[in-house]
Design an enzyme around this catalytic site. Structure first.
Site, mmCIF file in Angstrom:
data_model
loop_
_atom_site.group_PDB
_atom_site.id
_atom_site.type_symbol
_atom_site.label_atom_id
_atom_site.label_comp_id
_atom_site.label_asym_id
_atom_site.label_seq_id
_atom_site.Cartn_x
_atom_site.Cartn_y
_atom_site.Cartn_z
ATOM 1 N N GLU A 59 0.769 -1.153 0.070
ATOM 2 C CA GLU A 59 0.068 -0.043 0.096
ATOM 3 C C GLU A 59 0.687 1.139 -0.144
ATOM 4 O O GLU A 59 0.507 2.404 -0.561
ATOM 5 C CB GLU A 59 -0.958 -0.110 1.267
ATOM 6 C CG GLU A 59 -1.981 -0.988 1.056
ATOM 7 C CD GLU A 59 -1.824 -2.598 1.695
ATOM 8 O OE1 GLU A 59 -0.507 -2.657 1.731
ATOM 9 O OE2 GLU A 59 -2.523 -3.218 1.721
ATOM 10 N N PHE A 121 -10.767 -7.560 14.445
ATOM 11 C CA PHE A 121 -9.844 -8.114 13.540
ATOM 12 C C PHE A 121 -9.397 -7.024 12.489
ATOM 13 O O PHE A 121 -10.404 -6.322 11.869
ATOM 14 C CB PHE A 121 -10.164 -9.417 12.724
ATOM 15 C CG PHE A 121 -9.152 -9.855 11.674
ATOM 16 C CD1 PHE A 121 -7.870 -10.399 12.306
ATOM 17 C CD2 PHE A 121 -9.720 -9.812 10.469
ATOM 18 C CE1 PHE A 121 -6.972 -10.554 11.440
ATOM 19 C CE2 PHE A 121 -8.578 -10.444 9.485
ATOM 20 C CZ PHE A 121 -7.386 -10.587 9.731
ATOM 21 N N GLN A 122 -8.253 -6.478 12.307
ATOM 22 C CA GLN A 122 -7.764 -5.541 11.492
ATOM 23 C C GLN A 122 -8.452 -4.260 11.644
ATOM 24 O O GLN A 122 -8.718 -3.306 10.728
ATOM 25 C CB GLN A 122 -8.117 -6.063 9.882
ATOM 26 C CG GLN A 122 -7.090 -7.167 9.587
ATOM 27 C CD GLN A 122 -6.981 -7.411 8.103
ATOM 28 O OE1 GLN A 122 -8.095 -7.094 7.370
ATOM 29 N NE2 GLN A 122 -5.812 -7.807 7.647
ATOM 30 N N LYS A 171 -17.506 -0.966 6.534
ATOM 31 C CA LYS A 171 -17.752 -2.030 5.937
ATOM 32 C C LYS A 171 -19.338 -2.260 5.629
ATOM 33 O O LYS A 171 -19.909 -2.186 4.389
ATOM 34 C CB LYS A 171 -17.433 -3.456 6.134
ATOM 35 C CG LYS A 171 -17.192 -4.609 5.140
ATOM 36 C CD LYS A 171 -16.607 -5.936 5.572
ATOM 37 C CE LYS A 171 -17.087 -6.855 4.579
ATOM 38 N NZ LYS A 171 -16.204 -8.158 4.809
ATOM 39 N N MET A 483 24.170 8.876 1.071
ATOM 40 C CA MET A 483 24.039 10.210 2.041
ATOM 41 C C MET A 483 24.403 10.079 3.240
ATOM 42 O O MET A 483 25.131 10.866 4.079
ATOM 43 C CB MET A 483 22.846 10.809 1.762
ATOM 44 C CG MET A 483 22.498 12.171 2.188
ATOM 45 S SD MET A 483 23.606 13.475 1.465
ATOM 46 C CE MET A 483 22.752 14.053 0.104
#
Ligand SMILES: Cc1ncc(C[n+]2csc(CCOP(=O)(O)OP(=O)(O)O)c2C)c(N)n1
Length: 579
Positions: A59, A121-122, A171, A483
């Site tokens: 993502e 969950f999640q 949802k 760097m």
């Protein structure tokens, strides 16, 4: 359903359908995302709509792609993710867009509204997580609010100073049905004033200050690019003769090859620019925010100069540097209103003074080194600029190569350099370039990345393969986190802690994804290999094995005075073989 995917106006539809219809109304054609449980209703219904979905591999890639798309096109980029880990994976990309004022809308799924707060969950409180790194964010648990919220999100993302907006949709709201109400009225939000206009008195005061200055400098920042104000800035300069220095994100906002262009200022800016700033008596700061990498030590920053700040976001004014005059508003509108009030003036003695400082700084001109078999990153940048005639869109990652690109690839046009300036996000370049590809179908695109940063999001090579797109990738492979190694060399007595870096065989990595992989180890091979990459269909990766312990010069150490620069230690013998 109509041809554009909309169902009849008064038909009931799911919240999931409303999401896509709302995006279509905002003229979204492509979204970048990754599915999961809490966003599955939306993923199921996208199949009915004419929106191209790019399946990313992580993502973070989706957020950077949306960002790259937005920077290349000037439109809003869209990223989609599920709840929990999907949403938190967007965070780095959202913060990147926030610091560089990039318009983006992220849509995340959230667990059922009944479960919110239960550690389901999640479940993650993504609006809580992203509160400080979004321009605004929302949780939507009512199907009737989806259409208006997405509309507001786009309005906020693109109006005023742009930025990322997150819309978290439960949802159950995606599954519920309603007949949506689509408004065509302008969005009005209490307390949100994105538009400002400069008063005539302030414009007149600015014109007087400009007329009486003897050593003025214009600073062109990202705001010039964002506001599409390049042409007006050119008119301004042609009328007044005032030289222009740019920030990193302002590169391309004023043509680098114009005689009044000084180049980049700040930590790795041209030495003469920083010196000139310290001698200036007037700074005209246009769409920039006096970042610490630009100013160095604030106590001794441009102490002789009066300062005028042209800026859209009032919160930026007097934040870092106290200014004498604030011109709040869209920089394009302000320039347009100011231009007729200016008279032409003579900046010749000042330009002569600045030019006299240039000789002093030429020691960093590494591209003019004699051929001794070694390949320096500067050669690659310079040759890329020459071969592409400065016309490619270059998307850089973060590190030494980013600064060498800024120094040696001359940008004459806006929206041709895409780079993470504010957050300095390694791993940005590859996905941002994929996003830019969807915005600019015909243009040549080059990724320039370090061997370290490239590996952070190299999984998106697979996305490029699945989409069948062409981009060219130049890995500036120095075997170090360059760097950081440079800072260790300068400031930590050369103790290279955790910076030597072993990488996979990048050529094989490209090939494993179905791309073409090439390698360059000598300066003489650059031209031919770049030409080959350009003419080879599909994505091509070139592994440039460059000098390992080269450093970026000049450098203003963090917190040092702007004029106190570390310069290239040994003089470089010049040859006339270039250009
Ligand atoms: C995500 C992230 N982690 C760490 C850093 C700190 N950092 C800045 S530059 C750099 C080294 C980059 O190395 P490489 O990608 O090989 O590029 P080079 O400097 O060698 O050109 C690091 C670790 C960062 N900017 N971003």
């Amino acid at each position: 359903m109509s041809a554009d995917g909309r169902v009849g106006a008064d038909a009931r539809r799911t919240g999931a359908q409303i999401i896509w219809e709302a995006l279509i109304r905002e003229e979204v054609k492509v979204v970048f995302g990754y599915p999961g449980g809490a966003i599955m209703p939306a993923y199921d219904s996208i199949l009915q709509y004419p929106i191209h979905h790019v399946l990313v591999r992580h993502e973070q890639g989706a957020a950077h792609m949306a960002d790259g798309y937005a920077r290349a096109s000037g439109e809003v980029g869209v990223a989609i993710a599920t709840s929990g880990p999907g949403a938190t994976n967007l965070v780095t990309g959202i913060a990147t867009a926030m610091l560089d004022s990039v318009p983006m809308v992220c849509i995340t799924g959230q667990v059922n509204s009944k479960l919110i707060g239960s550690d389901a969950f999640q479940e993650t409180d993504i609006t809580g997580v992203t509160l400080p790194i979004t321009k605004h964010n929302y949780v939507v648990s009512d199907v009737n609010k989806i259409a208006s919220t997405i509309r507001e999100a786009f309005y906020i993302a693109r109006s005023g100073r742009p930025g990322p907006v997150l819309v978290d949709i439960t949802k159950d709201a995606q599954q519920a049905t309603t007949v949506p109400v689509w408004s065509d009225e302008p969005v009005r939000l209490p307390g949100y004033r994105p538009d400002h206009r400069t008063s005539v008195e302030d414009l007149e005061r600015a014109a007087e200050m400009i007329a009486s200055a003897k050593r003025p400098i214009i600073f062109a920042g990202h705001g010039i690019v964002r506001a599409e104000a390049t042409r007006l800035l050119l008119e301004f300069v042609e009328k007044t003769g005032i030289p222009v220095a740019t920030t990193l994100l302002g590169l391309g906002g004023f043509p680098a090859t114009h005689p009044a262009s000084l180049g980049m200022m700040g930590m790795h800016g041209e030495a003469w620019v920083n010196q000139a700033i310290q001698e200036a008596d007037l700074l005209l700061a246009l769409g920039m925010r006096f970042d610490d990498r630009v100013t160095g030590n604030l106590k001794n920053y441009a102490v002789h100069a009066k300062k005028i700040h042209f800026e859209l976001d009032p919160a930026e004014i007097n934040k870092n540097v106290r200014v004498d005059l604030r011109l709040v508003g869209d920089v394009k509108d302000t320039l347009r209103a100011l231009l007729p009030k200016l008279s032409s003036r003579n900046c010749k003695p000042w330009m002569e003074r600045i030019n006299s400082m240039k000789g002093d700084s030429a020691v960093r001109d590494i591209q003019k080194m004699p051929h001794d078999g070694r390949l320096f990153a500067a050669h690659v940048m310079h040759d890329l600029w020459r071969i592409t005639e400065g016309k490619a869109i270059v998307v850089t990652d973060v590190g030494q190569h980013q600064m060498w690109e800024a120094q040696y690839y001359k940008h004459d046009h806006p929206r041709k350099l895409i780079t993470s300036g504010g957050l300095g996000t390694m791993g940005f370049a590859l996905p941002a370039a994929i996003g830019a590809r969807f915005a600019k179908k015909e243009e040549e695109i080059w990724v320039i990345a370090g061997d370290g940063g490239f590996q952070m999001t190299a999984c998106e090579l697979s996305t490029a393969a699945q989409e069948g797109i062409k981009i060219n990738i130049a890995i500036i492979n120095n075997g170090y986190l360059g760097m950081v190694r440079q800072w260790q060399e300068f400031f930590y007595d050369g103790r290279y802690s955790a910076t030597p870096l072993r990488s996979p065989d990048f050529v094989k990595l490209a090939e494993a994804h179905g791309h073409t992989g090439l390698r360059v180890t000598k300066r003489e091979e650059v031209e031919e290999t770049v030409a080959r990459a350009r003419s080879t269909p599909g994505t091509v990766l070139i592994d440039f094995r460059v000098e390992q312990e080269d450093s970026v010069y000049p450098m203003v150490a963090a917190g040092a005075d702007l004029h106190d620069m570390i310069r290239r230690p040994s003089p470089i013998v010049e040859t006339a073989d270039d250009e």
